[in-house]
Write an enzyme that holds these catalytic residues in place. Structure first.
Site, PDB file in Angstrom:
ATOM      1  N   TYR A  52       0.856  -1.331  -0.263  1.00  0.00           N
ATOM      2  CA  TYR A  52       0.306   0.169  -0.205  1.00  0.00           C
ATOM      3  C   TYR A  52       0.476   1.158  -0.215  1.00  0.00           C
ATOM      4  O   TYR A  52       2.092   1.174   0.273  1.00  0.00           O
ATOM      5  CB  TYR A  52      -0.979  -0.244   1.614  1.00  0.00           C
ATOM      6  CG  TYR A  52      -2.071  -0.546   1.052  1.00  0.00           C
ATOM      7  CD1 TYR A  52      -2.506  -1.759  -0.347  1.00  0.00           C
ATOM      8  CD2 TYR A  52      -2.641  -1.024   2.482  1.00  0.00           C
ATOM      9  CE1 TYR A  52      -3.378  -2.460  -0.166  1.00  0.00           C
ATOM     10  CE2 TYR A  52      -4.208  -2.502   1.984  1.00  0.00           C
ATOM     11  CZ  TYR A  52      -4.114  -3.296   1.088  1.00  0.00           C
ATOM     12  OH  TYR A  52      -5.449  -3.673   0.275  1.00  0.00           O
ATOM     13  N   ASN A 156      -8.632 -12.375  -2.035  1.00  0.00           N
ATOM     14  CA  ASN A 156      -9.495 -12.498  -3.454  1.00  0.00           C
ATOM     15  C   ASN A 156      -8.492 -14.237  -4.143  1.00  0.00           C
ATOM     16  O   ASN A 156      -9.128 -13.856  -5.465  1.00  0.00           O
ATOM     17  CB  ASN A 156      -8.933 -11.650  -4.297  1.00  0.00           C
ATOM     18  CG  ASN A 156      -9.127  -9.646  -3.698  1.00  0.00           C
ATOM     19  OD1 ASN A 156      -9.021  -9.894  -4.051  1.00  0.00           O
ATOM     20  ND2 ASN A 156      -7.658  -9.426  -3.687  1.00  0.00           N
ATOM     21  N   TRP A 206     -14.207  -5.729   1.214  1.00  0.00           N
ATOM     22  CA  TRP A 206     -13.214  -4.826   0.515  1.00  0.00           C
ATOM     23  C   TRP A 206     -14.435  -3.565  -0.298  1.00  0.00           C
ATOM     24  O   TRP A 206     -14.881  -4.455  -0.715  1.00  0.00           O
ATOM     25  CB  TRP A 206     -12.090  -4.792   0.481  1.00  0.00           C
ATOM     26  CG  TRP A 206     -11.396  -5.355  -0.986  1.00  0.00           C
ATOM     27  CD1 TRP A 206     -11.243  -6.363  -1.012  1.00  0.00           C
ATOM     28  CD2 TRP A 206     -11.590  -5.392  -2.649  1.00  0.00           C
ATOM     29  NE1 TRP A 206     -11.069  -7.380  -2.111  1.00  0.00           N
ATOM     30  CE2 TRP A 206     -11.167  -6.467  -2.587  1.00  0.00           C
ATOM     31  CE3 TRP A 206     -11.602  -4.068  -2.731  1.00  0.00           C
ATOM     32  CZ2 TRP A 206     -11.098  -6.837  -4.219  1.00  0.00           C
ATOM     33  CZ3 TRP A 206     -10.994  -3.837  -3.906  1.00  0.00           C
ATOM     34  CH2 TRP A 206     -10.740  -4.812  -4.757  1.00  0.00           C
ATOM     35  N   CYS A 208     -15.980  -1.893   0.035  1.00  0.00           N
ATOM     36  CA  CYS A 208     -17.893  -1.590   0.427  1.00  0.00           C
ATOM     37  C   CYS A 208     -18.501  -0.567  -0.707  1.00  0.00           C
ATOM     38  O   CYS A 208     -19.573  -0.330  -1.293  1.00  0.00           O
ATOM     39  CB  CYS A 208     -18.250  -1.944   1.871  1.00  0.00           C
ATOM     40  SG  CYS A 208     -17.386  -2.863   2.529  1.00  0.00           S
ATOM     41  N   LEU A 209     -18.225   0.183  -0.786  1.00  0.00           N
ATOM     42  CA  LEU A 209     -18.483   1.222  -1.283  1.00  0.00           C
ATOM     43  C   LEU A 209     -17.757   1.717  -3.120  1.00  0.00           C
ATOM     44  O   LEU A 209     -18.150   2.769  -3.432  1.00  0.00           O
ATOM     45  CB  LEU A 209     -18.187   2.558  -0.646  1.00  0.00           C
ATOM     46  CG  LEU A 209     -19.045   3.314   0.710  1.00  0.00           C
ATOM     47  CD1 LEU A 209     -18.416   4.158   1.179  1.00  0.00           C
ATOM     48  CD2 LEU A 209     -20.316   2.904   0.816  1.00  0.00           C
ATOM     49  N   GLY A 210     -17.145   0.523  -3.642  1.00  0.00           N
ATOM     50  CA  GLY A 210     -17.317   0.530  -4.867  1.00  0.00           C
ATOM     51  C   GLY A 210     -15.118   1.670  -5.141  1.00  0.00           C
ATOM     52  O   GLY A 210     -15.299   1.862  -6.110  1.00  0.00           O
ATOM     53  N   GLY A 211     -14.785   1.815  -3.820  1.00  0.00           N
ATOM     54  CA  GLY A 211     -13.376   2.731  -3.721  1.00  0.00           C
ATOM     55  C   GLY A 211     -13.831   3.997  -4.108  1.00  0.00           C
ATOM     56  O   GLY A 211     -13.317   4.935  -4.645  1.00  0.00           O
ATOM     57  N   LEU A 214     -19.823   4.256  -5.978  1.00  0.00           N
ATOM     58  CA  LEU A 214     -21.199   4.823  -6.132  1.00  0.00           C
ATOM     59  C   LEU A 214     -21.098   6.190  -5.849  1.00  0.00           C
ATOM     60  O   LEU A 214     -22.548   6.208  -5.824  1.00  0.00           O
ATOM     61  CB  LEU A 214     -21.483   4.187  -4.364  1.00  0.00           C
ATOM     62  CG  LEU A 214     -22.934   4.012  -3.474  1.00  0.00           C
ATOM     63  CD1 LEU A 214     -23.583   3.531  -4.824  1.00  0.00           C
ATOM     64  CD2 LEU A 214     -22.710   4.011  -2.092  1.00  0.00           C
TER      65      LEU A 214
HETATM   66  N1  LIG Z   1      -8.062  -6.837  -0.303  1.00  0.00           N
HETATM   67  C1  LIG Z   1      -7.742  -6.602  -1.774  1.00  0.00           C
HETATM   68  O1  LIG Z   1      -7.192  -6.791  -2.791  1.00  0.00           O
HETATM   69  C2  LIG Z   1      -7.949  -5.054  -1.168  1.00  0.00           C
HETATM   70  C3  LIG Z   1      -8.340  -4.411  -2.199  1.00  0.00           C
HETATM   71  C4  LIG Z   1      -8.861  -2.986  -1.867  1.00  0.00           C
HETATM   72  C5  LIG Z   1      -8.659  -2.289  -0.736  1.00  0.00           C
HETATM   73  N2  LIG Z   1      -8.474  -3.080   0.678  1.00  0.00           N
HETATM   74  C6  LIG Z   1      -9.110  -2.629   1.861  1.00  0.00           C
HETATM   75  O2  LIG Z   1      -9.825  -2.096   2.263  1.00  0.00           O
HETATM   76  C7  LIG Z   1     -10.122  -0.894   2.432  1.00  0.00           C
HETATM   77  C8  LIG Z   1     -11.293  -0.382   1.715  1.00  0.00           C
HETATM   78  O3  LIG Z   1     -10.965  -0.284   0.472  1.00  0.00           O
HETATM   79  P1  LIG Z   1     -11.606   1.336  -0.361  1.00  0.00           P
HETATM   80  O4  LIG Z   1     -10.752   2.441  -0.152  1.00  0.00           O
HETATM   81  O5  LIG Z   1     -11.511   1.454  -1.628  1.00  0.00           O
HETATM   82  O6  LIG Z   1     -12.976   1.545  -0.012  1.00  0.00           O
HETATM   83  P2  LIG Z   1     -14.760   2.369  -0.160  1.00  0.00           P
HETATM   84  O7  LIG Z   1     -15.281   2.603   1.287  1.00  0.00           O
HETATM   85  O8  LIG Z   1     -15.622   1.127  -1.097  1.00  0.00           O
HETATM   86  O9  LIG Z   1     -14.390   3.698  -0.732  1.00  0.00           O
HETATM   87  C9  LIG Z   1     -13.032   4.908   0.500  1.00  0.00           C
HETATM   88  C10 LIG Z   1     -13.524   5.880  -0.791  1.00  0.00           C
HETATM   89  O10 LIG Z   1     -14.354   6.616  -0.680  1.00  0.00           O
HETATM   90  C11 LIG Z   1     -14.624   7.858  -0.322  1.00  0.00           C
HETATM   91  N3  LIG Z   1     -16.072   7.697   0.089  1.00  0.00           N
HETATM   92  C12 LIG Z   1     -16.831   7.649   1.363  1.00  0.00           C
HETATM   93  N4  LIG Z   1     -17.890   7.843   1.442  1.00  0.00           N
HETATM   94  C13 LIG Z   1     -17.717   8.761   0.608  1.00  0.00           C
HETATM   95  C14 LIG Z   1     -19.268  10.119   0.762  1.00  0.00           C
HETATM   96  N5  LIG Z   1     -20.257   9.674   1.137  1.00  0.00           N
HETATM   97  N6  LIG Z   1     -18.563  10.584  -0.820  1.00  0.00           N
HETATM   98  C15 LIG Z   1     -17.534  10.687  -1.230  1.00  0.00           C
HETATM   99  N7  LIG Z   1     -16.758  10.005  -1.036  1.00  0.00           N
HETATM  100  C16 LIG Z   1     -16.746   8.898   0.021  1.00  0.00           C
HETATM  101  C17 LIG Z   1     -13.503   7.860   0.402  1.00  0.00           C
HETATM  102  O11 LIG Z   1     -13.006   9.358   0.425  1.00  0.00           O
HETATM  103  P3  LIG Z   1     -13.209   9.931   2.091  1.00  0.00           P
HETATM  104  O12 LIG Z   1     -11.750   9.414   2.701  1.00  0.00           O
HETATM  105  O13 LIG Z   1     -13.194  11.508   1.670  1.00  0.00           O
HETATM  106  O14 LIG Z   1     -14.357   9.758   2.747  1.00  0.00           O
HETATM  107  C18 LIG Z   1     -12.119   7.075  -0.213  1.00  0.00           C
HETATM  108  O15 LIG Z   1     -11.642   8.216  -1.207  1.00  0.00           O
HETATM  109  C19 LIG Z   1      -8.924  -0.517   2.124  1.00  0.00           C
HETATM  110  O16 LIG Z   1      -7.962   0.759   2.967  1.00  0.00           O
HETATM  111  C20 LIG Z   1      -7.821  -1.719   1.845  1.00  0.00           C
HETATM  112  O17 LIG Z   1      -7.735  -2.248   3.849  1.00  0.00           O
HETATM  113  C21 LIG Z   1      -8.499  -4.166   0.294  1.00  0.00           C
END
Ligand SMILES: NC(=O)c1ccc[n+]([C@@H]2O[C@H](COP(=O)([O-])OP(=O)(O)OC[C@H]3O[C@@H](n4cnc5c(N)ncnc54)[C@H](OP(=O)(O)O)[C@@H]3O)[C@@H](O)[C@H]2O)c1
Length: 297
Positions: A52, A156, A206, A208-211, A214
C-alpha cells in the site's frame, strides 16, 4: 462494537482500512488521533498490505504507533503480501510471489515498518498461478512458530484456491477478503460466500462503496443504486445512503466484516450506526434490483 471470532482470532465487526492513508495527508500525530477516534467506536482492527502507498503505508502507520507504543495492545494488525510492484523494489514488472522466501522477507519488513513483534493476521493478497501450497504452508508454519504471525488467511481467492491452500496447512485459514458491494456482487452468486458460510469463515469485505464509485455522478449503475438507497434511507430513517449500504452488507448470512476505506471519522461514525438499522428482505432485494438493473428471475 461487536467482536467477531474468526477461528480463534477476535476482530472488530468493522475494520479500518489503511490503503489510502497517504491520500489523507495526515501527520503521524494526526494519524494517531484518527486511530484513537475509531478505537473509541470499538474499531480495533486495522487492514494494511505491504504494497500500500507504494510500500510506504505500513511505515507511516508505524510512525503513528511509535508516538504511543501502548496502543499496539489495543489493536489487531492485518496485513497482506504476495504482490510485487515495480519501481521502489527494483522489479521490472508487476507480478505475484508466494514463495516461502518472499513471504518471510516481507513479514520481516512489515514487522519493522510497524515497529511491532507480531502480525495478528497475514493474508495472501491475490491468488498466484505459481503458488506452491506446500511452500506457503512451510512459510506459515515457520512464522507461526516464531510468534511473528498469529493467524493466516487469503484475499480474492476462489473456493478451489482456498481449499488447496487449506489442505496443506496445520492451522485454519480464518478469512477470505473479497470485494463485496452492490457494485460487485460476483461472490454472492458464484458460490464463494456460500462456501465461506458453510466453512463458518467470515469474509472481510473491501471497497464496500466501490472505492468511492458509488458517489460518481456519471455512473448509471451507481446512480440507480444511490436513488434506491436514498429512498430506503428516507423510509427507515437512516442518516445517509452509505449507512443503508452497510446494513445491506451486514444482512448477508456469511456475515462479512466491512473494511472501511474512509479517512473521515464522521463517516466511520455513520457506518458504525448501521448495525442498529433493520432492513427487510424487500429492501435488500430493491438494492439488488437497482444494482443489476432487473428483477430476480
Ligand atoms: N484485499 C484487497 O485486494 C483490497 C483491495 C482494495 C482495498 N482493500 C482494503 O479495503 C479498504 C477499503 O477499500 P476502499 O478504500 O476502496 O473502500 P470504500 O469505502 O469503498 O471507498 C473509500 C473511498 O470512498 C470515499 N467515500 C466514502 N464515503 C463517501 C461519500 N459519502 N462521498 C464521497 N466519497 C466517499 C472515501 O473518501 P473519504 O476518505 O473522503 O471518505 C474513499 O476515497 C482499503 O483501505 C484496504 O484496506 C483490500
Amino acid at each position: 462494537m461487536e467482536r467477531v471470532n474468526l477461528k480463534g482470532l477476535e476482530l472488530s465487526r468493522y475494520v479500518a482500512g489503511y490503503w489510502r492513508i497517504l491520500d489523507w495527508g495526515k501527520t503521524p500525530q494526526q494519524l494517531l488521533h484518527y486511530l484513537e477516534s475509531h478505537l473509541e467506536f470499538g474499531i480495533s482492527s486495522c487492514d494494511h498490505a505491504d504494497i500500500y502507498g507504494d510500500y510506504q503505508c505500513e511505515q507511516h502507520f508505524g510512525d503513528a504507533l511509535k508516538l504511543k507504543p501502548s496502543i499496539r495492545e489495543q489493536i489487531e494488525i492485518v496485513t497482506k503480501t504476495g504482490i510485487c510492484l515495480p519501481g521502489r523494489k527494483g522489479y521490472d514488472l508487476q507480478h505475484y510471489n508466494t514463495s516461502a522466501g518472499h513471504i518471510i522477507n516481507q513479514v520481516e519488513q512489515s514487522l519493522t515498518n510497524f515497529g511491532t513483534d507480531r502480525i495478528d493476521l497475514l493474508l495472501i493478497h491475490r491468488p498466484d498461478p505459481l503458488m506452491n501450497a506446500d511452500e506457503v504452508a512451510q512459510a506459515f508454519s515457520q512464522l507461526k512458530q516464531a510468534g511473528k504471525v498469529l493467524h493466516f488467511g487469503v484475499s480474492n481467492f476462489s473456493n478451489d484456491q482456498f481449499k488447496l491452500l487449506q489442505s496443506r496447512l496445520e492451522q485454519p485459514l480464518v478469512t477470505n477478503q473479497l470485494e463485496i458491494s452492490p457494485l460487485q456482487m460476483a461472490s454472492l452468486h458464484d458460490g464463494t460466500l456460500d462456501f465461506l458460510q458453510q466453512q463458518q469463515v467470515p469474509p472481510m469485505a473491501w471497497s464496500c462503496l466501490g472505492g468511492g464509485r458509488l458517489f460518481s455522478p456519471e455512473d448509471p449503475q451507481a446512480r440507480r443504486i444511490r436513488a434506491e438507497l436514498q429512498a430506503i434511507a428516507t423510509e427507515i430513517g437512516a442518516s445517509s445512503i452509505d449507512q443503508v449500504l452497510y446494513a445491506w452488507l451486514l444482512a448477508l448470512p456469511s456475515k462479512p466484516l466491512p473494511v472501511l476505506g474512509t479517512g473521515k471519522v464522521e463517516r466511520i461514525q455513520t457506518a458504525v450506526a448501521a448495525k442498529d438499522l433493520v432492513i427487510t428482505r424487500e429492501h435488500w432485494f430493491r438494492i439488488w434490483t437497482a444494482a443489476t438493473g432487473h428483477k430476480v428471475p
